[in-house]
Design an enzyme around this catalytic site. Structure first.
Site: not given
Ligand SMILES: *[C@@H]1O[C@H](CO)[C@@H](O)[C@H](O)[C@H]1NC(C)=O
Ligand SMILES: *[C@@H]1O[C@H](CO)[C@@H](O)[C@H](O)[C@H]1NC(C)=O
Ligand SMILES: *[C@@H]1O[C@H](CO)[C@@H](O)[C@H](O)[C@H]1NC(C)=O
Length: 305
Positions: A124, A206
């Site tokens: 993601c 995602c």
């Molecule tokens: C993806 O990015 C969002 C916003 O920057 C953050 O809140 C989220 O934790 C991130 N997800 C991962 C799996 O790194």
């Protein structure tokens, strides 16, 4: 006696001549007959209708070997965590999707077995789309190795820059010509492949997904591009929080489009209807730095160097 013997020999001569000629005639006749008996079925078995002529360039020479080599390079060296993938099987499924088939009526189903063999997780927040900005987007993922364009996934990596098609009347690849998307048919084996893998790449995305767009052309967001036609519509709103666009201008070019342009607004509206948040930034600094690496002397890069 001598005279008689002589005459009897001379009498025999015409007789022997005829029988020799007849023998030769029979030999030639049967020889031809056997040749015909053998040649006709062999000819029928060997005859191939000529491959169809298309307007596009033909299959890349040594396609099979290139696909196999790239598959091993990717699964053994680029992403060794995919080392369990069976490259022989993958390349067979790849060629089976289009060999002996009409290259103008290719379908997503043709590529389904290949899709199943090449599933690959992209983390993601790490998906990077691009449209009319191929070189710059790939320069960026070469540096940011945790991010993935489609060409940084196994199938995209294998097929990048190659051409292929088969022929319904032959089990061979057509190395001479393949259907052109515009001039021959849209559902050709090559375009259907890219639509199919682009669709899956978008479906799998995602978190925050990113796109590098080209602000130095008029249609910065082009609804006919793979990004505008396929990827935008196959993002899943329940797992994609936001689409982050980076509109990049060529160094030294007159800006033609930016985040406030109507084509970007069109993208924003499409995403709004699909309940996906949109954000946009002009000349995202980390990518701008890469452009400046290639144009170190340019005045617009002065502040970075
Ligand atoms: C993806 O990015 C969002 C916003 O920057 C953050 O809140 C989220 O934790 C991130 N997800 C991962 C799996 O790194
Ligand atoms: C924008 O498109 C033009 C024309 O295809 C290309 O030369 C240029 O490199 C592209 N710029 C970016 C930032 O991708
Ligand atoms: C191409 O394939 C799609 C999906 O299978 C189909 O909806 C469309 O009608 C086809 N287009 C042509 C020109 O055959």
């Amino acid at each position: 006696m001598a005279n008689h013997r002589f005459s009897s020999v001379s009498e025999e001569e015409p007789c022997c001549n005829i029988s020799k000629k007849t023998q030769i005639c029979l030999c030639v006749f049967f020889g031809l007959l056997i040749a015909v008996i053998i040649a006709v079925p062999v000819g029928i078995l060997m005859w191939r209708p000529p491959l169809k002529q298309w307007k596009g360039e033909g299959t890349t020479a040594h396609l099979y070997e290139i696909l196999l080599g790239r598959c091993y390079t990717y699964t053994q060296i680029v992403r060794p965590e995919l080392g369990h993938k069976d490259c022989q099987k993958i390349v067979k499924a790849f060629t089976k999707a289009f060999l002996s088939k009409d290259p103008c009526s290719s379908t997503e189903q043709d590529y389904q077995p290949l899709m199943e063999l090449t599933d690959e997780p992209v983390p993601c927040n790490k998906t990077l789309f691009w449209s009319k900005s191929s070189e710059l987007a790939h320069d960026y993922t070469r540096v940011r190795q945790d991010m993935f364009t489609l060409e940084d996934t196994l199938l995209g990596y294998m097929a990048d820059g190659l051409k292929w098609c088969g022929d319904p009347g032959s089990s061979e690849m057509n190395y001479h010509s393949c259907p052109d998307w515009r001039e021959d048919c849209s559902n050709n084996s090559f375009s259907v492949f890219w639509n199919t893998v682009s669709k899956r790449f978008a479906e799998d995305a995602c978190g925050v997904v990113h796109v590098v767009l080209n602000g130095s052309i008029r249609n910065t967001f082009d609804e006919r591009s793979t990004f505008g036609r396929v990827e935008v519509f196959n993002l899943h709103p329940e797992k994609v929080n936001r689409l982050q666009a980076w509109v990049m201008h060529d160094i030294g070019s007159v800006h033609s489009d930016s985040c406030s342009s109507s084509s970007i607004n069109n993208l924003k509206q499409i995403l709004k209807r699909r309940s996906i948040t949109f954000s946009c930034q002009n000349n995202y600094r980390p990518i701008r730095l890469l452009q400046c690496v290639k144009n170190p002397g340019h005045s617009s890069c002065g502040s970075y160097i």
